[in-house]
Design an enzyme around this catalytic site. Sequence first.
Site, short mmCIF file in Angstrom:
data_model
loop_
_atom_site.label_atom_id
_atom_site.label_comp_id
_atom_site.label_asym_id
_atom_site.label_seq_id
_atom_site.Cartn_x
_atom_site.Cartn_y
_atom_site.Cartn_z
N PHE A 245 0.82 -1.23 0.00
CA PHE A 245 0.00 0.00 0.00
C PHE A 245 0.85 1.27 0.00
CE2 PHE A 245 -2.96 -3.23 0.92
CZ PHE A 245 -4.20 -2.76 0.52
N CYS A 256 -14.82 0.59 0.17
CA CYS A 256 -14.51 0.61 1.61
C CYS A 256 -13.75 1.83 2.11
CB CYS A 256 -13.74 -0.65 1.97
SG CYS A 256 -14.78 -2.11 1.86
N1 LIG Z 1 -16.27 -5.29 -0.33
C1 LIG Z 1 -15.22 -5.42 0.46
O1 LIG Z 1 -14.08 -5.55 0.03
C2 LIG Z 1 -15.42 -5.46 1.95
C3 LIG Z 1 -14.37 -5.91 2.76
C4 LIG Z 1 -14.57 -5.97 4.14
C5 LIG Z 1 -15.77 -5.55 4.68
N2 LIG Z 1 -16.76 -5.09 3.86
C6 LIG Z 1 -18.04 -4.70 4.47
O2 LIG Z 1 -18.94 -5.79 4.31
C7 LIG Z 1 -20.27 -5.30 4.09
C8 LIG Z 1 -20.81 -5.83 2.79
O3 LIG Z 1 -20.02 -5.32 1.75
P1 LIG Z 1 -20.18 -5.85 0.25
O4 LIG Z 1 -19.14 -5.16 -0.55
O5 LIG Z 1 -20.26 -7.33 0.25
O6 LIG Z 1 -21.64 -5.24 -0.10
P2 LIG Z 1 -22.56 -5.57 -1.34
O7 LIG Z 1 -23.35 -4.33 -1.58
O8 LIG Z 1 -21.73 -6.14 -2.45
O9 LIG Z 1 -23.52 -6.72 -0.83
C9 LIG Z 1 -24.55 -6.55 0.07
C10 LIG Z 1 -25.64 -7.57 -0.25
O10 LIG Z 1 -26.61 -7.55 0.79
C11 LIG Z 1 -27.89 -7.71 0.19
N3 LIG Z 1 -28.92 -7.22 1.10
C12 LIG Z 1 -29.14 -5.96 1.52
N4 LIG Z 1 -30.18 -5.92 2.37
C13 LIG Z 1 -30.64 -7.19 2.47
C14 LIG Z 1 -31.71 -7.80 3.20
N5 LIG Z 1 -32.51 -7.09 3.99
N6 LIG Z 1 -31.89 -9.12 3.07
C15 LIG Z 1 -31.10 -9.86 2.29
N7 LIG Z 1 -30.05 -9.34 1.59
C16 LIG Z 1 -29.84 -8.03 1.67
C17 LIG Z 1 -27.79 -6.92 -1.10
O11 LIG Z 1 -28.79 -7.30 -2.03
C18 LIG Z 1 -26.37 -7.28 -1.56
O12 LIG Z 1 -26.35 -8.42 -2.39
C19 LIG Z 1 -20.17 -3.78 4.17
O13 LIG Z 1 -20.42 -3.37 5.49
C20 LIG Z 1 -18.72 -3.51 3.83
O14 LIG Z 1 -18.25 -2.31 4.37
C21 LIG Z 1 -16.62 -5.05 2.52
#
Ligand SMILES: NC(=O)c1ccc[n+]([C@@H]2O[C@H](COP(=O)([O-])OP(=O)(O)OC[C@H]3O[C@@H](n4cnc5c(N)ncnc54)[C@H](O)[C@@H]3O)[C@@H](O)[C@H]2O)c1
Length: 434
Positions: A245, A256
Amino acid sequence: MRLTLIGTGYVGLVAAVCFAKLGHEVTAVDREQVIHGLMESKLSVWEPELDTLLADTRDSGKLFFDTDVARAAAGADALMIAVGTPTRVDGYTDLRQIREVLGHLMQSGICPPLVIIKSTVPVGTCDELEVSLHAAGLLTEVAYNPEFLRQGSAVYDFLEPDRIVFGCKSHHAETLLRQLYEGINAPVQVCDRRSAELVKYASNAFLAMKISFANMMSDLCEGYGADIRQVVEGVGSDQRIGPDFLKAGVGYGGSCFTKDLKSLLTSGRLIGCSLPLLEATAKINDQRISRMFAKLLSIWMNPIGKRLCVLGISFKPNTNDVRDAPFLALLSHCQRHGIEVHAYDPVVHYVPADGVNVMDSPYDAVRNADAVIIMTEWPQFASLDWPRMIQHMRLPLVLDGRNLLSDEVIAQIIDVNGAIYMPVGRSIDQHLPK
Ligand SMILES: NC(=O)c1ccc[n+]([C@@H]2O[C@H](COP(=O)([O-])OP(=O)(O)OC[C@H]3O[C@@H](n4cnc5c(N)ncnc54)[C@H](O)[C@@H]3O)[C@@H](O)[C@H]2O)c1
Protein backbone atom coordinates in the site's frame (compact mmCIF):
# COMPACT_ATOMS: atom_id res chain seq x y z
CA MET A 1 -22.57 -26.00 12.22
CA ARG A 2 -25.72 -24.64 10.58
CA LEU A 3 -25.10 -21.07 9.50
CA THR A 4 -27.52 -18.60 7.95
CA LEU A 5 -25.76 -15.83 6.08
CA ILE A 6 -27.62 -12.69 5.05
CA GLY A 7 -26.29 -10.74 2.05
CA THR A 8 -24.47 -12.35 -0.88
CA GLY A 9 -22.41 -9.43 -2.14
CA TYR A 10 -18.61 -9.39 -2.29
CA VAL A 11 -18.22 -10.31 1.37
CA GLY A 12 -21.33 -12.44 1.97
CA LEU A 13 -20.97 -14.70 -1.05
CA VAL A 14 -17.28 -15.30 -0.45
CA ALA A 15 -17.97 -16.03 3.24
CA ALA A 16 -20.86 -18.36 2.35
CA VAL A 17 -18.87 -20.51 -0.08
CA CYS A 18 -15.80 -20.56 2.18
CA PHE A 19 -17.75 -21.60 5.29
CA ALA A 20 -19.46 -24.28 3.16
CA LYS A 21 -16.06 -25.43 1.95
CA LEU A 22 -14.98 -25.73 5.60
CA GLY A 23 -17.84 -28.22 6.04
CA HIS A 24 -20.62 -26.10 7.55
CA GLU A 25 -24.17 -26.21 6.25
CA VAL A 26 -24.74 -22.70 4.95
CA THR A 27 -27.97 -21.06 3.80
CA ALA A 28 -27.27 -17.77 2.07
CA VAL A 29 -30.08 -15.22 1.84
CA ASP A 30 -30.49 -12.23 -0.42
CA ARG A 31 -33.15 -10.45 -2.43
CA GLU A 32 -35.18 -12.44 -4.96
CA GLN A 33 -33.35 -11.11 -8.01
CA VAL A 34 -29.89 -11.81 -6.58
CA ILE A 35 -30.77 -15.33 -5.45
CA HIS A 36 -32.42 -16.04 -8.78
CA GLY A 37 -29.13 -15.19 -10.51
CA LEU A 38 -27.09 -17.31 -8.09
CA MET A 39 -29.38 -20.33 -8.59
CA GLU A 40 -28.52 -20.08 -12.28
CA SER A 41 -24.82 -19.68 -11.39
CA LYS A 42 -24.89 -16.06 -12.60
CA LEU A 43 -22.57 -14.18 -10.28
CA SER A 44 -22.84 -10.40 -10.04
CA VAL A 45 -19.51 -10.54 -8.21
CA TRP A 46 -16.39 -11.30 -10.22
CA GLU A 47 -13.67 -12.86 -8.07
CA PRO A 48 -10.97 -15.40 -8.95
CA GLU A 49 -11.95 -18.97 -7.89
CA LEU A 50 -15.43 -17.96 -6.70
CA ASP A 51 -17.45 -19.59 -9.49
CA THR A 52 -15.80 -23.02 -9.11
CA LEU A 53 -16.06 -22.94 -5.33
CA LEU A 54 -19.72 -21.98 -5.61
CA ALA A 55 -20.42 -24.91 -7.94
CA ASP A 56 -18.44 -27.36 -5.75
CA THR A 57 -20.16 -26.41 -2.49
CA ARG A 58 -23.61 -26.51 -4.05
CA ASP A 59 -22.89 -29.92 -5.60
CA SER A 60 -21.66 -31.28 -2.27
CA GLY A 61 -24.92 -30.24 -0.56
CA LYS A 62 -23.31 -27.73 1.80
CA LEU A 63 -24.61 -24.48 0.31
CA PHE A 64 -28.26 -23.48 -0.11
CA PHE A 65 -30.00 -20.28 -1.09
CA ASP A 66 -33.14 -18.64 0.23
CA THR A 67 -34.94 -15.30 0.00
CA ASP A 68 -36.67 -15.38 3.38
CA VAL A 69 -34.60 -14.35 6.41
CA ALA A 70 -36.86 -15.93 9.05
CA ARG A 71 -37.29 -19.23 7.18
CA ALA A 72 -33.54 -19.53 6.67
CA ALA A 73 -32.83 -18.60 10.30
CA ALA A 74 -35.04 -21.32 11.78
CA GLY A 75 -32.90 -24.04 13.35
CA ALA A 76 -29.57 -22.34 12.60
CA ASP A 77 -26.78 -22.26 15.21
CA ALA A 78 -25.79 -18.75 14.16
CA LEU A 79 -26.87 -16.01 11.79
CA MET A 80 -24.27 -13.84 10.11
CA ILE A 81 -25.11 -10.45 8.57
CA ALA A 82 -23.00 -9.23 5.63
CA VAL A 83 -25.28 -6.63 4.05
CA GLY A 84 -24.14 -3.20 2.87
CA THR A 85 -23.41 -0.30 5.23
CA PRO A 86 -23.04 2.69 2.89
CA THR A 87 -22.34 6.24 4.04
CA ARG A 88 -25.10 8.81 3.95
CA VAL A 89 -24.43 12.26 2.49
CA ASP A 90 -24.17 13.65 6.02
CA GLY A 91 -21.30 11.22 6.76
CA TYR A 92 -23.30 8.90 9.03
CA THR A 93 -23.31 5.18 8.30
CA ASP A 94 -26.59 3.97 6.88
CA LEU A 95 -27.59 0.90 8.91
CA ARG A 96 -30.99 0.41 7.25
CA GLN A 97 -30.03 -2.88 5.56
CA ILE A 98 -28.98 -4.35 8.92
CA ARG A 99 -32.10 -3.03 10.66
CA GLU A 100 -34.26 -4.56 7.93
CA VAL A 101 -32.75 -7.99 8.63
CA LEU A 102 -33.30 -7.56 12.36
CA GLY A 103 -36.87 -6.47 11.60
CA HIS A 104 -37.56 -9.85 9.95
CA LEU A 105 -36.19 -11.69 12.98
CA MET A 106 -38.21 -9.59 15.42
CA GLN A 107 -41.44 -9.94 13.43
CA SER A 108 -41.11 -13.70 13.15
CA GLY A 109 -39.76 -14.21 16.66
CA ILE A 110 -37.20 -16.57 15.13
CA CYS A 111 -33.56 -15.87 15.96
CA PRO A 112 -30.56 -18.17 16.42
CA PRO A 113 -28.65 -17.90 19.73
CA LEU A 114 -25.85 -15.93 18.08
CA VAL A 115 -26.06 -13.07 15.56
CA ILE A 116 -22.68 -12.28 14.04
CA ILE A 117 -22.20 -8.89 12.39
CA LYS A 118 -19.75 -9.21 9.49
CA SER A 119 -20.63 -5.85 7.88
CA THR A 120 -18.41 -2.91 8.81
CA VAL A 121 -20.31 -0.93 11.45
CA PRO A 122 -19.51 2.13 13.60
CA VAL A 123 -18.28 1.63 17.12
CA GLY A 124 -21.16 0.87 19.51
CA THR A 125 -23.45 -0.62 16.82
CA CYS A 126 -23.38 -4.21 18.14
CA ASP A 127 -24.33 -3.00 21.61
CA GLU A 128 -27.29 -1.09 20.15
CA LEU A 129 -28.44 -3.99 17.96
CA GLU A 130 -28.36 -6.37 20.91
CA VAL A 131 -30.44 -3.97 23.00
CA SER A 132 -33.10 -3.79 20.28
CA LEU A 133 -33.22 -7.60 19.89
CA HIS A 134 -33.56 -8.03 23.64
CA ALA A 135 -36.28 -5.38 23.75
CA ALA A 136 -38.20 -7.50 21.22
CA GLY A 137 -37.84 -10.52 23.46
CA LEU A 138 -35.09 -12.21 21.43
CA LEU A 139 -32.42 -13.08 23.99
CA THR A 140 -29.67 -13.62 21.51
CA GLU A 141 -26.06 -12.41 21.73
CA VAL A 142 -24.63 -10.13 19.06
CA ALA A 143 -20.95 -10.66 18.20
CA TYR A 144 -18.71 -8.77 15.80
CA ASN A 145 -16.42 -10.49 13.33
CA PRO A 146 -14.87 -7.96 10.94
CA GLU A 147 -13.84 -8.99 7.45
CA PHE A 148 -10.44 -8.00 6.06
CA LEU A 149 -10.54 -9.62 2.61
CA ARG A 150 -9.30 -7.70 -0.41
CA GLN A 151 -11.45 -7.71 -3.52
CA GLY A 152 -9.49 -9.38 -6.29
CA SER A 153 -8.09 -12.04 -3.95
CA ALA A 154 -11.13 -12.44 -1.70
CA VAL A 155 -11.34 -16.25 -1.58
CA TYR A 156 -7.63 -16.59 -0.85
CA ASP A 157 -7.76 -13.87 1.81
CA PHE A 158 -10.79 -15.43 3.48
CA LEU A 159 -9.18 -18.86 3.75
CA GLU A 160 -5.65 -17.60 4.52
CA PRO A 161 -6.19 -14.48 6.63
CA ASP A 162 -3.45 -12.67 8.57
CA ARG A 163 -5.71 -12.74 11.61
CA ILE A 164 -9.28 -13.38 12.69
CA VAL A 165 -10.94 -10.99 15.14
CA PHE A 166 -13.87 -11.87 17.40
CA GLY A 167 -15.61 -9.14 19.35
CA CYS A 168 -17.87 -10.90 21.84
CA LYS A 169 -19.12 -10.92 25.41
CA SER A 170 -19.56 -14.55 26.38
CA HIS A 171 -17.50 -17.71 26.33
CA HIS A 172 -20.38 -19.40 24.48
CA ALA A 173 -20.18 -16.88 21.60
CA GLU A 174 -16.40 -17.29 21.40
CA THR A 175 -16.77 -21.09 21.26
CA LEU A 176 -19.28 -20.88 18.41
CA LEU A 177 -17.09 -18.44 16.49
CA ARG A 178 -14.02 -20.65 16.93
CA GLN A 179 -16.06 -23.64 15.71
CA LEU A 180 -17.11 -21.67 12.64
CA TYR A 181 -13.51 -20.89 11.69
CA GLU A 182 -12.14 -24.37 12.48
CA GLY A 183 -9.89 -25.38 9.60
CA ILE A 184 -8.50 -21.90 9.02
CA ASN A 185 -4.98 -21.54 10.31
CA ALA A 186 -4.59 -17.97 11.56
CA PRO A 187 -4.04 -16.14 14.84
CA VAL A 188 -7.33 -15.35 16.59
CA GLN A 189 -7.81 -12.16 18.60
CA VAL A 190 -10.72 -12.14 21.01
CA CYS A 191 -11.72 -8.77 22.41
CA ASP A 192 -14.69 -6.64 23.37
CA ARG A 193 -17.12 -5.65 20.62
CA ARG A 194 -16.31 -1.94 20.53
CA SER A 195 -12.58 -2.60 20.15
CA ALA A 196 -13.30 -5.13 17.38
CA GLU A 197 -15.47 -2.57 15.57
CA LEU A 198 -12.60 -0.09 15.71
CA VAL A 199 -9.98 -2.66 14.61
CA LYS A 200 -11.76 -2.83 11.25
CA TYR A 201 -12.00 0.94 10.73
CA ALA A 202 -8.49 1.62 12.03
CA SER A 203 -7.02 -1.02 9.68
CA ASN A 204 -8.66 0.51 6.62
CA ALA A 205 -7.79 4.03 7.71
CA PHE A 206 -4.14 3.04 8.13
CA LEU A 207 -3.96 1.44 4.69
CA ALA A 208 -5.60 4.48 3.08
CA MET A 209 -3.10 6.67 4.95
CA LYS A 210 -0.18 4.70 3.51
CA ILE A 211 -1.51 5.23 -0.02
CA SER A 212 -2.03 8.95 0.54
CA PHE A 213 1.44 9.20 2.08
CA ALA A 214 2.99 7.67 -1.06
CA ASN A 215 0.93 10.03 -3.21
CA MET A 216 1.99 13.06 -1.19
CA MET A 217 5.65 12.05 -1.51
CA SER A 218 5.16 11.48 -5.24
CA ASP A 219 4.24 15.15 -5.71
CA LEU A 220 7.49 16.11 -4.00
CA CYS A 221 9.39 13.68 -6.24
CA GLU A 222 7.91 15.28 -9.36
CA GLY A 223 8.96 18.73 -8.18
CA TYR A 224 12.53 17.70 -7.36
CA GLY A 225 13.20 15.22 -10.17
CA ALA A 226 13.30 12.16 -7.89
CA ASP A 227 11.60 8.84 -8.64
CA ILE A 228 8.79 7.75 -6.29
CA ARG A 229 9.35 4.10 -7.22
CA GLN A 230 12.88 4.30 -5.82
CA VAL A 231 11.74 6.25 -2.78
CA VAL A 232 9.01 3.78 -1.76
CA GLU A 233 11.31 0.85 -2.44
CA GLY A 234 13.78 2.29 0.04
CA VAL A 235 11.11 3.23 2.55
CA GLY A 236 9.11 0.00 2.25
CA SER A 237 12.11 -2.28 2.75
CA ASP A 238 12.24 -1.10 6.33
CA GLN A 239 10.45 -3.95 8.14
CA ARG A 240 8.82 -1.47 10.50
CA ILE A 241 7.07 0.11 7.51
CA GLY A 242 6.63 -2.63 4.88
CA PRO A 243 6.12 -2.23 1.11
CA ASP A 244 2.35 -2.87 0.84
CA PHE A 245 0.00 0.00 0.00
CA LEU A 246 2.92 2.36 -0.62
CA LYS A 247 2.33 2.82 -4.34
CA ALA A 248 1.74 6.23 -5.85
CA GLY A 249 -0.96 6.64 -8.47
CA VAL A 250 -4.41 8.02 -9.12
CA GLY A 251 -5.51 7.29 -5.55
CA TYR A 252 -7.56 4.68 -3.80
CA GLY A 253 -11.18 3.85 -4.63
CA GLY A 254 -13.59 1.02 -3.99
CA SER A 255 -16.47 0.57 -1.64
CA CYS A 256 -14.51 0.61 1.61
CA PHE A 257 -11.72 3.15 2.10
CA THR A 258 -13.66 6.33 1.30
CA LYS A 259 -16.78 5.17 3.13
CA ASP A 260 -14.95 3.85 6.18
CA LEU A 261 -12.86 7.00 6.51
CA LYS A 262 -16.00 9.15 6.39
CA SER A 263 -17.68 6.96 8.97
CA LEU A 264 -14.67 7.11 11.30
CA LEU A 265 -14.46 10.90 10.97
CA THR A 266 -18.16 11.09 11.87
CA SER A 267 -17.61 8.84 14.91
CA GLY A 268 -14.85 11.23 16.00
CA ARG A 269 -17.01 14.31 15.43
CA LEU A 270 -19.85 12.83 17.50
CA ILE A 271 -17.69 12.86 20.62
CA GLY A 272 -15.64 15.97 19.78
CA CYS A 273 -12.50 14.00 18.90
CA SER A 274 -10.69 15.40 15.85
CA LEU A 275 -8.84 12.99 13.54
CA PRO A 276 -6.61 15.28 11.44
CA LEU A 277 -4.49 12.48 9.97
CA LEU A 278 -7.61 10.97 8.44
CA GLU A 279 -8.83 14.32 7.15
CA ALA A 280 -5.50 14.81 5.38
CA THR A 281 -5.62 11.25 4.01
CA ALA A 282 -9.02 11.86 2.41
CA LYS A 283 -8.05 15.30 1.10
CA ILE A 284 -4.88 14.05 -0.58
CA ASN A 285 -6.86 11.27 -2.22
CA ASP A 286 -9.59 13.63 -3.42
CA GLN A 287 -6.96 15.72 -5.24
CA ARG A 288 -5.32 12.88 -7.18
CA ILE A 289 -7.60 12.98 -10.20
CA SER A 290 -7.49 16.78 -10.53
CA ARG A 291 -3.71 16.57 -10.46
CA MET A 292 -3.67 13.92 -13.19
CA PHE A 293 -6.18 15.92 -15.19
CA ALA A 294 -4.04 19.06 -14.93
CA LYS A 295 -1.19 17.12 -16.59
CA LEU A 296 -3.50 16.27 -19.46
CA LEU A 297 -4.56 19.89 -19.87
CA SER A 298 -0.93 21.06 -19.75
CA ILE A 299 -0.44 19.30 -23.10
CA TRP A 300 -3.85 19.70 -24.66
CA MET A 301 -4.56 23.37 -23.82
CA ASN A 302 -8.07 23.18 -25.29
CA PRO A 303 -9.81 19.94 -24.22
CA ILE A 304 -13.15 20.47 -25.97
CA GLY A 305 -13.82 17.71 -28.52
CA LYS A 306 -10.72 15.73 -27.58
CA ARG A 307 -10.96 11.96 -27.25
CA LEU A 308 -9.50 10.19 -24.22
CA CYS A 309 -8.86 6.46 -24.08
CA VAL A 310 -9.09 5.13 -20.52
CA LEU A 311 -7.60 1.75 -19.66
CA GLY A 312 -9.21 0.32 -16.55
CA ILE A 313 -12.66 0.99 -15.09
CA SER A 314 -12.74 -1.18 -11.95
CA PHE A 315 -11.21 0.38 -8.85
CA LYS A 316 -8.49 -2.28 -8.78
CA PRO A 317 -7.44 -5.32 -10.84
CA ASN A 318 -9.20 -8.71 -10.56
CA THR A 319 -12.59 -7.27 -9.66
CA ASN A 320 -15.56 -5.89 -11.59
CA ASP A 321 -16.38 -3.45 -8.78
CA VAL A 322 -16.66 0.17 -9.92
CA ARG A 323 -17.94 1.61 -6.63
CA ASP A 324 -16.02 4.83 -5.94
CA ALA A 325 -13.54 3.91 -8.68
CA PRO A 326 -11.10 6.73 -9.61
CA PHE A 327 -12.39 6.18 -13.15
CA LEU A 328 -15.75 7.73 -12.17
CA ALA A 329 -14.07 10.90 -10.84
CA LEU A 330 -12.05 11.14 -14.05
CA LEU A 331 -15.20 10.67 -16.09
CA SER A 332 -16.94 13.60 -14.43
CA HIS A 333 -13.90 15.84 -15.13
CA CYS A 334 -14.08 14.76 -18.78
CA GLN A 335 -17.80 15.45 -18.99
CA ARG A 336 -17.31 18.96 -17.58
CA HIS A 337 -14.61 19.68 -20.18
CA GLY A 338 -16.40 18.26 -23.22
CA ILE A 339 -14.02 15.31 -23.65
CA GLU A 340 -15.17 12.12 -25.34
CA VAL A 341 -14.23 8.98 -23.35
CA HIS A 342 -13.57 5.58 -24.86
CA ALA A 343 -12.77 3.02 -22.16
CA TYR A 344 -11.67 -0.58 -21.94
CA ASP A 345 -11.56 -2.96 -18.98
CA PRO A 346 -10.94 -6.73 -19.05
CA VAL A 347 -14.04 -7.50 -16.94
CA VAL A 348 -16.19 -4.37 -16.74
CA HIS A 349 -18.30 -4.08 -19.88
CA TYR A 350 -20.85 -1.59 -18.66
CA VAL A 351 -20.59 1.64 -16.67
CA PRO A 352 -23.58 3.06 -14.78
CA ALA A 353 -22.89 6.58 -16.10
CA ASP A 354 -23.44 8.62 -19.25
CA GLY A 355 -20.72 9.89 -21.53
CA VAL A 356 -18.56 6.81 -21.89
CA ASN A 357 -18.20 4.27 -24.68
CA VAL A 358 -16.98 0.94 -23.31
CA MET A 359 -15.05 -0.84 -26.06
CA ASP A 360 -14.31 -4.54 -26.61
CA SER A 361 -10.54 -4.21 -26.90
CA PRO A 362 -7.84 -1.74 -25.88
CA TYR A 363 -6.90 -1.30 -29.53
CA ASP A 364 -10.47 -0.25 -30.38
CA ALA A 365 -10.56 2.08 -27.38
CA VAL A 366 -7.35 3.86 -28.35
CA ARG A 367 -8.26 4.45 -32.00
CA ASN A 368 -8.04 8.18 -32.84
CA ALA A 369 -7.51 9.09 -29.18
CA ASP A 370 -5.72 12.29 -28.22
CA ALA A 371 -4.35 10.63 -25.08
CA VAL A 372 -4.46 7.32 -23.26
CA ILE A 373 -4.56 7.05 -19.49
CA ILE A 374 -3.93 3.93 -17.41
CA MET A 375 -6.32 4.03 -14.45
CA THR A 376 -6.28 0.44 -13.15
CA GLU A 377 -3.25 -1.75 -12.57
CA TRP A 378 -4.46 -4.69 -14.65
CA PRO A 379 -1.21 -6.57 -15.43
CA GLN A 380 -2.31 -7.23 -19.03
CA PHE A 381 -2.09 -3.48 -19.77
CA ALA A 382 1.67 -3.65 -19.23
CA SER A 383 2.04 -6.27 -21.95
CA LEU A 384 -0.11 -4.65 -24.64
CA ASP A 385 1.52 -4.02 -27.99
CA TRP A 386 2.28 -0.41 -27.07
CA PRO A 387 3.85 0.64 -30.40
CA ARG A 388 0.62 -0.56 -32.04
CA MET A 389 -1.44 1.37 -29.48
CA ILE A 390 0.53 4.54 -30.21
CA GLN A 391 0.14 4.10 -33.98
CA HIS A 392 -3.66 4.09 -33.55
CA MET A 393 -3.66 7.45 -31.77
CA ARG A 394 -4.27 10.94 -33.09
CA LEU A 395 -1.87 12.40 -30.52
CA PRO A 396 0.67 10.04 -28.90
CA LEU A 397 0.25 11.03 -25.26
CA VAL A 398 0.39 8.37 -22.51
CA LEU A 399 -0.54 9.13 -18.90
CA ASP A 400 0.46 6.24 -16.71
CA GLY A 401 -1.65 6.67 -13.59
CA ARG A 402 -0.22 3.50 -12.04
CA ASN A 403 3.43 3.60 -13.16
CA LEU A 404 2.70 0.32 -14.89
CA LEU A 405 4.79 0.45 -18.06
CA SER A 406 8.31 -0.96 -17.94
CA ASP A 407 11.35 1.18 -18.73
CA GLU A 408 11.86 -0.84 -21.96
CA VAL A 409 8.34 -0.11 -23.20
CA ILE A 410 8.64 3.54 -22.23
CA ALA A 411 11.97 3.89 -24.05
CA GLN A 412 10.51 2.25 -27.14
CA ILE A 413 7.37 4.37 -27.38
CA ILE A 414 9.29 7.58 -26.74
CA ASP A 415 12.31 6.94 -28.96
CA VAL A 416 10.69 4.98 -31.80
CA ASN A 417 7.10 6.23 -31.75
CA GLY A 418 7.69 9.79 -30.53
CA ALA A 419 5.19 9.49 -27.69
CA ILE A 420 4.98 11.76 -24.67
CA TYR A 421 4.91 9.67 -21.49
CA MET A 422 3.66 11.10 -18.20
CA PRO A 423 4.06 8.90 -15.13
CA VAL A 424 3.29 9.60 -11.46
CA GLY A 425 5.99 10.81 -9.09
CA ARG A 426 8.79 11.06 -11.62
CA SER A 427 10.09 14.06 -13.48
CA ILE A 428 8.18 14.54 -16.72
CA ASP A 429 11.32 15.93 -18.43
CA GLN A 430 12.86 12.45 -18.30
CA HIS A 431 10.06 11.18 -20.52
CA LEU A 432 9.82 13.68 -23.36
CA PRO A 433 10.91 12.64 -26.87
CA LYS A 434 14.55 13.57 -27.50
N1 LIG B 1 -16.27 -5.29 -0.33
C1 LIG B 1 -15.22 -5.42 0.46
O1 LIG B 1 -14.08 -5.55 0.03
C2 LIG B 1 -15.42 -5.46 1.95
C3 LIG B 1 -14.37 -5.91 2.76
C4 LIG B 1 -14.57 -5.97 4.14
C5 LIG B 1 -15.77 -5.55 4.68
N2 LIG B 1 -16.76 -5.09 3.86
C6 LIG B 1 -18.04 -4.70 4.47
O2 LIG B 1 -18.94 -5.79 4.31
C7 LIG B 1 -20.27 -5.30 4.09
C8 LIG B 1 -20.81 -5.83 2.79
O3 LIG B 1 -20.02 -5.32 1.75
P1 LIG B 1 -20.18 -5.85 0.25
O4 LIG B 1 -19.14 -5.16 -0.55
O5 LIG B 1 -20.26 -7.33 0.25
O6 LIG B 1 -21.64 -5.24 -0.10
P2 LIG B 1 -22.56 -5.57 -1.34
O7 LIG B 1 -23.35 -4.33 -1.58
O8 LIG B 1 -21.73 -6.14 -2.45
O9 LIG B 1 -23.52 -6.72 -0.83
C9 LIG B 1 -24.55 -6.55 0.07
C10 LIG B 1 -25.64 -7.57 -0.25
O10 LIG B 1 -26.61 -7.55 0.79
C11 LIG B 1 -27.89 -7.71 0.19
N3 LIG B 1 -28.92 -7.22 1.10
C12 LIG B 1 -29.14 -5.96 1.52
N4 LIG B 1 -30.18 -5.92 2.37
C13 LIG B 1 -30.64 -7.19 2.47
C14 LIG B 1 -31.71 -7.80 3.20
N5 LIG B 1 -32.51 -7.09 3.99
N6 LIG B 1 -31.89 -9.12 3.07
C15 LIG B 1 -31.10 -9.86 2.29
N7 LIG B 1 -30.05 -9.34 1.59
C16 LIG B 1 -29.84 -8.03 1.67
C17 LIG B 1 -27.79 -6.92 -1.10
O11 LIG B 1 -28.79 -7.30 -2.03
C18 LIG B 1 -26.37 -7.28 -1.56
O12 LIG B 1 -26.35 -8.42 -2.39
C19 LIG B 1 -20.17 -3.78 4.17
O13 LIG B 1 -20.42 -3.37 5.49
C20 LIG B 1 -18.72 -3.51 3.83
O14 LIG B 1 -18.25 -2.31 4.37
C21 LIG B 1 -16.62 -5.05 2.52
